[in-house]
Design a protein around this motif. Structure first.
Motif, PDB file in Angstrom:
ATOM      1  N   ARG A  51      49.154  46.711  33.201  1.00  0.00           N
ATOM      2  CA  ARG A  51      49.404  47.835  34.177  1.00  0.00           C
ATOM      3  C   ARG A  51      48.254  47.485  35.428  1.00  0.00           C
ATOM      4  NH1 ARG A  51      48.821  50.911  29.565  1.00  0.00           N
ATOM      5  NH2 ARG A  51      46.612  51.170  30.221  1.00  0.00           N
ATOM      6  N   ASP A  52      46.959  46.893  35.123  1.00  0.00           N
ATOM      7  CA  ASP A  52      46.345  46.670  36.126  1.00  0.00           C
ATOM      8  C   ASP A  52      46.544  45.583  36.929  1.00  0.00           C
ATOM      9  OD1 ASP A  52      43.479  46.862  37.260  1.00  0.00           O
ATOM     10  OD2 ASP A  52      43.041  45.022  36.536  1.00  0.00           O
TER      11      ASP A  52
ATOM     12  N   LEU B 255      36.312  45.845  22.880  1.00  0.00           N
ATOM     13  CA  LEU B 255      36.823  44.796  23.499  1.00  0.00           C
ATOM     14  C   LEU B 255      37.213  44.961  25.287  1.00  0.00           C
ATOM     15  CD1 LEU B 255      38.095  41.901  22.838  1.00  0.00           C
ATOM     16  CD2 LEU B 255      40.342  43.283  22.524  1.00  0.00           C
ATOM     17  N   ILE B 256      36.359  43.890  25.869  1.00  0.00           N
ATOM     18  CA  ILE B 256      36.400  44.205  27.433  1.00  0.00           C
ATOM     19  C   ILE B 256      37.103  43.031  28.025  1.00  0.00           C
ATOM     20  CG2 ILE B 256      34.609  45.822  27.430  1.00  0.00           C
ATOM     21  CD1 ILE B 256      33.747  42.491  28.420  1.00  0.00           C
ATOM     22  N   GLY B 257      37.377  42.091  27.050  1.00  0.00           N
ATOM     23  CA  GLY B 257      37.729  40.825  27.911  1.00  0.00           C
ATOM     24  C   GLY B 257      38.751  39.956  26.716  1.00  0.00           C
ATOM     25  N   VAL B 258      39.589  39.128  27.197  1.00  0.00           N
ATOM     26  CA  VAL B 258      40.493  38.251  26.132  1.00  0.00           C
ATOM     27  C   VAL B 258      40.499  36.761  26.791  1.00  0.00           C
ATOM     28  CG1 VAL B 258      41.142  40.105  24.482  1.00  0.00           C
ATOM     29  CG2 VAL B 258      42.454  39.320  26.647  1.00  0.00           C
TER      30      VAL B 258
ATOM     31  N   ASN C 130      35.808  47.185  35.095  1.00  0.00           N
ATOM     32  CA  ASN C 130      34.272  47.548  34.872  1.00  0.00           C
ATOM     33  C   ASN C 130      33.441  46.383  34.317  1.00  0.00           C
ATOM     34  OD1 ASN C 130      34.972  50.051  35.692  1.00  0.00           O
ATOM     35  ND2 ASN C 130      35.089  51.085  33.903  1.00  0.00           N
ATOM     36  N   PHE C 131      33.968  45.474  33.869  1.00  0.00           N
ATOM     37  CA  PHE C 131      33.047  44.192  33.323  1.00  0.00           C
ATOM     38  C   PHE C 131      33.360  43.030  34.035  1.00  0.00           C
ATOM     39  CE2 PHE C 131      32.642  47.339  30.043  1.00  0.00           C
ATOM     40  CZ  PHE C 131      31.376  47.286  29.554  1.00  0.00           C
ATOM     41  N   ARG C 132      33.842  42.840  35.203  1.00  0.00           N
ATOM     42  CA  ARG C 132      34.050  41.965  36.086  1.00  0.00           C
ATOM     43  C   ARG C 132      32.749  41.620  36.516  1.00  0.00           C
ATOM     44  NH1 ARG C 132      40.190  43.281  38.206  1.00  0.00           N
ATOM     45  NH2 ARG C 132      41.104  43.012  35.990  1.00  0.00           N
ATOM     46  N   ARG C 133      32.530  40.314  36.952  1.00  0.00           N
ATOM     47  CA  ARG C 133      31.266  39.976  37.589  1.00  0.00           C
ATOM     48  C   ARG C 133      30.013  40.285  36.929  1.00  0.00           C
ATOM     49  NH1 ARG C 133      32.954  40.506  43.835  1.00  0.00           N
ATOM     50  NH2 ARG C 133      34.494  39.274  43.275  1.00  0.00           N
ATOM     51  N   THR C 134      30.517  40.354  35.470  1.00  0.00           N
ATOM     52  CA  THR C 134      29.070  40.375  34.646  1.00  0.00           C
ATOM     53  C   THR C 134      28.885  39.031  33.750  1.00  0.00           C
ATOM     54  OG1 THR C 134      30.240  41.350  32.921  1.00  0.00           O
ATOM     55  CG2 THR C 134      29.520  42.782  34.201  1.00  0.00           C
ATOM     56  N   GLY C 135      29.697  38.181  33.824  1.00  0.00           N
ATOM     57  CA  GLY C 135      29.583  37.000  33.020  1.00  0.00           C
ATOM     58  C   GLY C 135      30.498  36.993  31.994  1.00  0.00           C
ATOM     59  N   ALA C 136      31.270  37.979  31.757  1.00  0.00           N
ATOM     60  CA  ALA C 136      32.200  37.885  30.613  1.00  0.00           C
ATOM     61  C   ALA C 136      33.339  36.928  30.756  1.00  0.00           C
ATOM     62  CB  ALA C 136      33.041  39.404  30.530  1.00  0.00           C
TER      63      ALA C 136
END
Length: 164
Positions: A23-24, A64-67, A92-98
């Motif tokens: 969706r995003d 779970l915030i990334g895959v 919300n977790f982009r540019r955090t190193g994920a």
């Protein structure tokens, strides 16, 4: 943040994040939300336990915030190659190193598998993703013009490779 291999028990969380991704950023995936929204959970659970691919998940506070998925080629003449698919980090977790941690884990696993060439496709207009991949040494070797069509808009894919 914790990075680990996803297994069948993670299917529900994976589906939730996957549908969010579709969706995003629909232009980042060849699948669509409409195609995947009704997939049975068993199908996803089986895919996460498949020995021919590995999906890594990034977790923050247990969520779970990334895959990212690593799929080695298995045919004799091309088993020195592997592919990265389905890379996504929730906004919300982009540019955090994920994202960096996920790609690092996939590259490390590819090396451990004996992979010599690691491939991926990225939407040509997605500068942050391209910058991330380039930071690991991925280079563009081609462009798939009009790779995706969403309604009346076409999106090009840059084809990238990392020689390990």
């Amino acid at each position: 943040m914790k990075i680990r291999k996803l297994v069948s028990m993670d299917a529900s969380a994976y589906i939730e994040l996957r549908l969010e991704a579709l969706r995003d950023t629909p232009e980042a995936f060849s699948s669509s939300y409409e195609e995947e929204k009704d997939y049975p959970i068993e199908q996803t659970a089986n895919r996460l336990d498949d020995v021919n691919s590995t999906t890594f998940g990034a977790f923050a506070d247990g969520n779970l915030i990334g895959v990212v998925t690593l799929v080695p080629d298995t045919r004799i003449k091309i088993r020195h190659r592997a592919h990265i698919f389905a890379m996504y980090v929730t906004p919300n977790f982009r540019r955090t190193g994920a994202g960096k941690a996920l790609i690092a884990k996939a590259v490390k696993q590819a090396k451990e598998n004996g992979t010599e060439q690691l491939y991926l496709a990225v939407t040509a207009s997605n500068q942050p993703a391209k910058k991330l991949y380039q930071s690991f040494g991925f280079t563009t070797y081609g462009v798939d013009k009009n790779a995706l069509k969403i309604e009346d808009t076409y999106y090009d894919d840059e084809l990238m490779v990392l020689f390990l």
